[in-house]
Design a protein around this motif. Structure first.
Motif, PDB file in Angstrom:
ATOM      1  N   GLY A 168       0.794  -1.218   0.000  1.00 15.17           N
ATOM      2  CA  GLY A 168       0.000   0.000   0.000  1.00 15.17           C
ATOM      3  C   GLY A 168       0.830   1.272   0.000  1.00 15.17           C
ATOM      4  O   GLY A 168       1.931   1.332   0.544  1.00 15.17           O
ATOM      5  N   GLN A 169       0.288   2.318  -0.600  1.00 19.42           N
ATOM      6  CA  GLN A 169       0.956   3.618  -0.668  1.00 19.42           C
ATOM      7  C   GLN A 169       1.157   4.221   0.710  1.00 19.42           C
ATOM      8  O   GLN A 169       2.128   4.946   0.941  1.00 19.42           O
ATOM      9  CB  GLN A 169       0.124   4.573  -1.529  1.00 19.42           C
ATOM     10  N   GLU A 170       0.226   3.938   1.637  1.00 20.18           N
ATOM     11  CA  GLU A 170       0.330   4.502   2.987  1.00 20.18           C
ATOM     12  C   GLU A 170       1.174   3.640   3.915  1.00 20.18           C
ATOM     13  O   GLU A 170       0.955   3.615   5.122  1.00 20.18           O
ATOM     14  CB  GLU A 170      -1.069   4.686   3.574  1.00 20.18           C
ATOM     15  N   ARG A 171       2.101   2.878   3.330  1.00 19.37           N
ATOM     16  CA  ARG A 171       2.992   2.032   4.112  1.00 19.37           C
ATOM     17  C   ARG A 171       2.158   1.070   4.957  1.00 19.37           C
ATOM     18  O   ARG A 171       1.357   0.329   4.419  1.00 19.37           O
ATOM     19  CB  ARG A 171       3.952   2.910   4.915  1.00 19.37           C
ATOM     20  N   ALA A 450      10.895   6.025  15.200  1.00 24.98           N
ATOM     21  CA  ALA A 450      10.736   6.103  13.748  1.00 24.98           C
ATOM     22  C   ALA A 450       9.273   6.014  13.345  1.00 24.98           C
ATOM     23  O   ALA A 450       8.563   5.086  13.751  1.00 24.98           O
ATOM     24  CB  ALA A 450      11.523   4.979  13.079  1.00 24.98           C
ATOM     25  N   HIS A 451       8.835   6.969  12.539  1.00 30.24           N
ATOM     26  CA  HIS A 451       7.508   6.917  11.935  1.00 30.24           C
ATOM     27  C   HIS A 451       7.650   6.600  10.449  1.00 30.24           C
ATOM     28  O   HIS A 451       8.673   6.871   9.843  1.00 30.24           O
ATOM     29  CB  HIS A 451       6.766   8.226  12.151  1.00 30.24           C
ATOM     30  N   GLU A 452       6.599   5.987   9.891  1.00 36.32           N
ATOM     31  CA  GLU A 452       6.668   5.397   8.554  1.00 36.32           C
ATOM     32  C   GLU A 452       7.904   4.484   8.468  1.00 36.32           C
ATOM     33  O   GLU A 452       8.708   4.598   7.547  1.00 36.32           O
ATOM     34  CB  GLU A 452       6.699   6.462   7.450  1.00 36.32           C
ATOM     35  N   PRO A 453       8.049   3.559   9.417  1.00 40.13           N
ATOM     36  CA  PRO A 453       9.300   2.818   9.541  1.00 40.13           C
ATOM     37  C   PRO A 453       9.265   1.485   8.809  1.00 40.13           C
ATOM     38  O   PRO A 453       8.240   1.058   8.275  1.00 40.13           O
ATOM     39  CB  PRO A 453       9.349   2.547  11.045  1.00 40.13           C
ATOM     40  N   VAL A 454      10.394   0.801   8.813  1.00 42.39           N
ATOM     41  CA  VAL A 454      10.412  -0.644   8.649  1.00 42.39           C
ATOM     42  C   VAL A 454       9.861  -1.231   9.951  1.00 42.39           C
ATOM     43  O   VAL A 454      10.160  -0.741  11.035  1.00 42.39           O
ATOM     44  CB  VAL A 454      11.846  -1.145   8.395  1.00 42.39           C
ATOM     45  N   VAL A 467      13.933   2.939  20.180  1.00 41.94           N
ATOM     46  CA  VAL A 467      13.016   2.835  21.316  1.00 41.94           C
ATOM     47  C   VAL A 467      11.564   2.622  20.929  1.00 41.94           C
ATOM     48  O   VAL A 467      10.806   1.979  21.662  1.00 41.94           O
ATOM     49  CB  VAL A 467      13.137   4.063  22.239  1.00 41.94           C
ATOM     50  N   SER A 468      11.125   3.152  19.799  1.00 41.25           N
ATOM     51  CA  SER A 468       9.726   2.985  19.423  1.00 41.25           C
ATOM     52  C   SER A 468       9.573   3.263  17.937  1.00 41.25           C
ATOM     53  O   SER A 468      10.476   3.808  17.296  1.00 41.25           O
ATOM     54  CB  SER A 468       8.817   3.910  20.238  1.00 41.25           C
ATOM     55  N   ARG A 469       8.421   2.864  17.409  1.00 42.28           N
ATOM     56  CA  ARG A 469       8.117   3.074  16.000  1.00 42.28           C
ATOM     57  C   ARG A 469       6.620   3.314  15.860  1.00 42.28           C
ATOM     58  O   ARG A 469       5.853   3.035  16.774  1.00 42.28           O
ATOM     59  CB  ARG A 469       8.498   1.852  15.156  1.00 42.28           C
ATOM     60  N   GLU A 470       6.250   3.815  14.717  1.00 45.10           N
ATOM     61  CA  GLU A 470       4.830   3.920  14.387  1.00 45.10           C
ATOM     62  C   GLU A 470       4.459   2.632  13.645  1.00 45.10           C
ATOM     63  O   GLU A 470       4.225   1.617  14.262  1.00 45.10           O
ATOM     64  CB  GLU A 470       4.578   5.172  13.551  1.00 45.10           C
TER      65      GLU A 470
END
Length: 671
Positions: A168-171, A450-454, A467-470
């Motif tokens: 998807g385009q929105e990751r 990290a946002h929009e991450p792996v 430490v965290s991700r979206e």
């Protein structure tokens, strides 16, 4: 005589010289068994649980460019070992982790040059398995192109699945759907399944380093096959020999909570490489963020610019007054003007806008015990970010910034590399990039959110500054999503996305009515649910995402956000049904207090919760934040009642949740 001598010689040979067609290993408690076999040119594994098949014979191995499909010919050199150890997280949902597993290593022999000798390592825990490939026979420095991962997961029985379509385009920012697993096309992981007999599975990966992210493609009949996010030229992974792949993991349990409370992801990663990371402190933060999503200020410069010195000072004052350790500031640096989502090359990561005095603000915060939290939005222009990365992290370090939120929003969804190639957001290119960012940040004593991450794969054990991700549909969609997140979303995340690791969901919105906005264009929960999110949705960094004035309008409810910690001694998922409800309890790290969060979907629900997780030698004051009698996320989202009573571990707590509602409790240990 010669025949007898040959038999004796064969018996005396070491295991490395013995070939077999099937080798098995069991988990420490003999709950799970995994068998590897070679027959008719095919190498496969199968998993049983207490003698009942879970995964039937499923293919193994990788495919390489320039080679015909491999025919596997033998299993050799089986080696087994047992591990029972404990290790401590520097921060986390559980301080001490038990690593108890059985390991089996064996060699697969095939008829192609690159697959002629492959080590398969299997680790069995009582609640799941992990396996990976080591191509140690490829000469050092020899470049190879991996074209496919042939690993299969042939599930046994009929399953329901919680998933969304990959590519998807929105990751990964999509709502989960629940369907028959045979309807899966290509799904992201973690992919969670429920078998018709009530057994739960979740398929994912661990220790994703220098390899593309794994997706799962269904065949319409129950078989899921690994699919790797490729490079623009179609190659899946570009490696040099020898190399080892990430772990392929399968969590297996009788309840959703058994999946949520598994620590396999962490145990399959390497120990901490950073040593002392006392420079990072888990905590709660506020910031210049939600006001932009509400269009009250802008990331761009100008009359409505949000990241001004005066506005940030206001947030610092609020943070200092109410015990928040950080203030996030977005839109502070040059590059936000115009169509920034398609012009990421304009971002300058160490050049503030003129109305943002970072030196003065860092000093102002330091005097009040509040740290700035940095923000680097790249708009997917990764080469531009990497050119500035060393300077950007050194810039932050000069001002005492120990946490940076990164972002990769791009209108098209593509990442553009230095050659103009369009990269997938979780292909090998981006896996390498995120690792590079984490390592540069660590050298500057900076943690990354990290946002929009792996997706997370447990690397926070090895690199505890990750430490965290979206990596999921977070709170921001409740500002402008159409529709916004439905109530059931919060009861699905703990058993899907959060199985991978901490999520920066950004909880705590108090202005739910939003001036009478339609329910599908605002937060679809009660206020108490917003409190419960701090316990249910784990992250070591939690934002109080709403505007300060909205918290000050409800100081009694805001008290729970002030009190709830973000670092835990232990965590338990007490009750759950995916998509319906979830109840989680966590104990304060190094302390005696417990916190409980419960969330339901759109349906009103009453549960009985034994408090047996509490210390039986203590009495507790239960500070209970409950939905009011007329609470309903559609009509009365702000209705809540706060009460107190003394309880012990012998008591049972009634949990009454209204539609879209929840319950939040602090159990304060009494002297």
């Amino acid at each position: 005589m010669l025949a007898r001598a040959l038999i004796l010689l064969a018996c005396a040979l070491p295991a490395a010289a013995q070939a077999s067609t099937r080798e098995c290993a069991q988990s420490p408690g003999k709950v799970l068994e995994l068998c590897v076999s070679v027959a008719d040119g095919r190498a496969a594994y199968a998993v049983t649980r207490r003698g009942t098949p879970v995964i039937s014979a499923s293919a193994l191995g990788l495919a390489f460019a320039g080679e015909a499909p491999v025919r596997w010919t033998a299993l050799t050199d089986p080696q087994r070992s047992d591990v029972d150890r404990r290790w401590e997280q520097p921060w986390g949902e559980q301080r001490e982790i038990t690593d108890r597993h059985t390991e089996m290593r064996l060699r697969l022999e095939g008829d192609t040059p690159l697959n002629k000798s492959v080590v398969l390592t299997v680790r069995l825990f009582d609640d799941g398995v992990g396996f990976r490939y080591t191509y140690d026979a490829i000469p050092a420095g020899q470049a190879v192109d991996v074209m496919a991962d042939n690993t299969e997961f042939r599930t046994v029985g009929d399953h329901q699945a919680w998933w969304y379509s990959a590519w998807g385009q929105e990751r990964d920012e999509y709502l989960y759907g629940q369907t028959d697993a045979r309807r899966i096309t290509t799904a992201e992981t973690p992919l969670t399944l429920k078998r018709q007999d009530g057994l739960y599975l979740s398929i994912h990966e661990a220790a994703l380093v220098d390899f593309p992210s794994m997706l799962l493609t269904g065949d319409g009949a129950g078989t899921l096959s690994a699919r790797l996010m490729p490079w623009p030229d179609g190659v899946a992974a570009k490696k040099t020999g020898p190399f080892t792949t990430p772990w392929r993991t399968i969590l297996i349990g009788d309840t959703p909570g058994a999946l949520a409370d598994s620590r396999i992801e962490l145990n399959l990663n390497e120990p901490n490489r950073l040593g002392d990371i006392s420079w990072f402190k888990p905590g709660k933060y506020v910031g210049v963020w939600w006001e932009m999503h509400l269009n009250r200020s802008t990331w761009a410069s100008g009359d409505r610019h949000g990241a001004t010195t005066a506005n940030v000072e206001r947030y610092i004052d609020f943070a200092a007054a109410y015990g928040f350790s950080g203030v996030l500031v977005e839109g502070w640096n040059v590059g936000w003007d115009g169509d920034w989502t398609n012009n990421g090359d304009a971002f300058q990561f160490s050049t503030p806008y003129p109305d943002f005095d970072i030196a003065a603000l860092a000093a102002y915060g330091r005097e009040r015990g509040v740290n700035l939290i940095g923000h680097n939005e790249t708009a997917g222009a990764v080469p531009n970010y990497e050119r500035q990365l060393e300077d950007a992290m050194a810039f932050y370090a000069r001002y005492g910034v120990h946490e940076v939120k990164t972002g990769y929003v791009r209108h098209s969804g593509d990442i553009v590399d230095a050659d103009g190639g369009r990269q997938w957001f979780a292909g090998q290119y981006m896996v390498r990039h995120h690792q590079h960012v984490a390592e540069v940040a660590a050298r500057n004593h900076i943690a990354i959110d990290a946002h929009e991450p792996v997706k997370d794969t447990g690397l926070r054990r090895t690199w505890p500054n990750m430490v965290s991700r979206e990596g999921a549909r977070g709170q921001e969609f409740n500002a402008w999503g159409d529709p916004t997140n439905p109530p059931e979303h919060l009861t699905i995340l703990p058993f899907t996305r959060l199985l991978a690791g901490p999520m920066d969901f950004t909880p705590g919105i108090f202005d739910i009515p939003r001036g009478g906005a339609p329910v599908t264009k605002r937060v679809q929960s009660t206020l108490v649910t917003q409190l419960a999110e701090y316990v249910v949705l784990y992250s070591p960094v939690q934002m109080a995402a709403d505007l300060p004035e909205n918290y000050l309008a409800h100081p009694d409810a805001f008290q729970f956000i002030e009190d709830v910690p973000t670092d835990w001694e232990t965590s338990h998922t007490l009750q759950s049904e995916i998509g319906d409800y979830v109840v989680v309890a966590r104990q304060t790290r190094g302390g005696q207090d417990w916190f409980l969060g419960a969330i339901t979907d759109e349906n009103e629900r009453t549960l009985s919760q034994p408090l047996s997780f509490l210390d039986p030698t203590k009495r507790y004051e239960a500070q209970i934040y409950a939905d009011g009698p007329d609470a309903d996320y559609r009509t009365h989202p702000m209705s809540y009642v706060i009460s107190r009573k003394v309880v012990t571990s012998a008591d049972t707590l009634p949990i009454v949740m209204k539609p879209g509602g929840g319950l939040a409790v602090r159990f304060r240990a009494l002297p």
